[in-house]
Design an enzyme around this catalytic site. Structure first.
Site: not given
Length: 433
Positions: A97, A390, A420
């Site tokens: 990510c 996302h 994160c």
């Protein structure tokens, strides 16, 4: 830790432009598009609307988290598929990510070392089009059949297969080292850090309200392109996941996903599976001046960190942020804006709690003082991943673009960006203007 030197032979690293597609829920408007197609559309539009001469581009750094077996080096395919000069060298990055931040940091390295003056960087992912593979038994049979010299030999290769061998293997967002999904890890963090369900739902509502207001106020008008979906009968003009009409009542009515009996993590207080792409144009300070581009913001510092995935998988920002601040010669209180990737409300609240805890700092950072509290008026002012979505590799670029433009509107200041990431990774980036 020594202060980071972010001035190269041609000055500082400038973000001069950026763009992203709308972010939409997987399986909806972009369901028939690959990550590469999303990336190509985004980069093509970015170059066109900023009058960027393709001949001045030295390098492309691009990322994709969900891999493509057909185009594993998405960065090079972006060059070849967008009409950029084929001489432009390109390579792909992946840091889960935090891939978008890795692409930007890699571009910064190239500029600071003098390897490049102009770099296009970013990332894209399509969770609508994940790679579907075959079972191990089927793979062995296919290889054996491929090596057979006649039809009978090819047929014999499949005789030993069982019914289960014919089932496809779909990817799971699961940690290889622990066997836990990211949602299960977030659930464990909520329990360990005593993050209440009500607090998670309240944070999710905040995210949607901030994102709704940002769209209404035109914050995203120049950051998000209009996307004509082939065969061009539908045009997507804004993010499809923002829920301006949601409420605490609606969010609290959702059932926990990862621990139905005792859990608190729901679909409403988690970031959804999303399709989308983002891209930035990064230049050396000198080259930007030569070409007539004004810097939106400059890269001041960055840091990456890692924790044991079997501990608290998503606590990486709690370790990466203080490193980046030290390298920038700053304290958290000095930062004007903070934009943190919202994988889950439980993860956000866990990291913010750690930031503010002197006991946590002593135990995990060997510091006497807490990193500091993040005032609400500085945090994720325009929504975050819970509301905006996302697409794994695009999130870092989305955050950097929004923060760079926010600093430009303010006429100066600094911004801290964090993510994160799977594998227990964390990333932090500081921009200044």
């Amino acid at each position: 830790m020594t202060k980071m030197n972010v001035t190269g032979p041609r000055g500082r690293v400038a973000i001069v432009a950026g763009l992203r597609t709308p972010f939409v829920k997987s399986g909806t408007a972009f369901k028939d598009l690959t990550a590469l197609q999303l990336a190509e559309a985004c980069v093509t539009e970015l170059v066109a609307r900023n009058d960027l001469d393709p001949e001045v581009v030295d390098q492309v750094v691009y990322g994709q988290v969900v891999p493509s077996t057909e185009a594993p080096n998405i960065a090079r395919e972006v060059v070849l598929g967008t009409g950029l000069p084929r001489r432009i060298e390109a390579y792909s990055v992946s840091r889960a990510c935090a891939t978008g931040t890795q692409a930007l940091v890699s571009a910064a390295h190239a500029v600071l070392s003098g390897d490049a003056d102009v770099v296009i960087c970013g990332g894209a992912d399509s969770l609508s089009r994940p790679p579907i593979t075959v079972s191990d038994g089927m793979a062995e049979a296919l290889m054996e059949a491929n090596a057979a010299r006649d039809a009978m030999g090819k047929a014999k290769a499949f005789l030993g297969l069982h019914a289960k061998d014919f089932l496809p293997k779909t990817p799971a967002l699961r940690e290889v080292s622990t066997g836990l999904t990211m949602g299960e890890s977030a659930e464990n963090m909520a329990k360990e850090n005593r993050i209440a369900r009500a607090a998670q739902d309240a944070f999710a509502l905040r995210s949607h309200r901030k994102a709704t207001a940002a769209w209404e106020e035109g914050v995203y008008a120049d950051e998000v392109m209009r996307f004509a979906v082939p065969p061009y009968q539908e045009v997507v003009v804004k993010d499809g996941l923002v829920r301006g009409d949601t409420s605490l009542e609606k969010l609290s009515a959702l059932k926990p996903v990862f621990d139905p009996k005792y859990g608190s993590v729901t679909a409403g207080n988690s970031s959804p599976l999303t399709d989308g792409a983002a891209a930035l144009v990064v230049m050396s300070e000198a080259r930007a001046k030569e070409l007539g581009y004004e810097a939106l913001a400059f890269v001041r510092a960055w840091a990456f960190a890692a924790v044991d995935p079997a501990w608290q998988l998503l606590m990486g920002p709690g370790f990466a942020a203080p490193r980046a601040l030290e390298r920038a010669g700053m304290r958290l209180a000095d930062v004007d804006l903070v934009d943190m990737h919202e994988a889950f409300a439980a993860q956000m609240l866990s990291n913010l709690q750690a930031f503010a805890s002197a006991a946590w700092a002593r135990q995990h950072l060997a510091r006497d003082e807490a990193i500091g509290e993040v005032p609400d008026e500085k945090l994720n002012l325009y929504g975050g991943s819970i509301s905006l979505g996302h697409p794994f590799a695009a999130t870092g670029g989305r955050q950097a673009l929004t923060m760079a433009r926010a600093l430009a509107r303010r006429g100066g200041g600094t911004a801290l960006i964090t993510q994160c990431a799977a594998g227990g990774l964390g990333a932090a980036l500081i921009l200044e203007r």
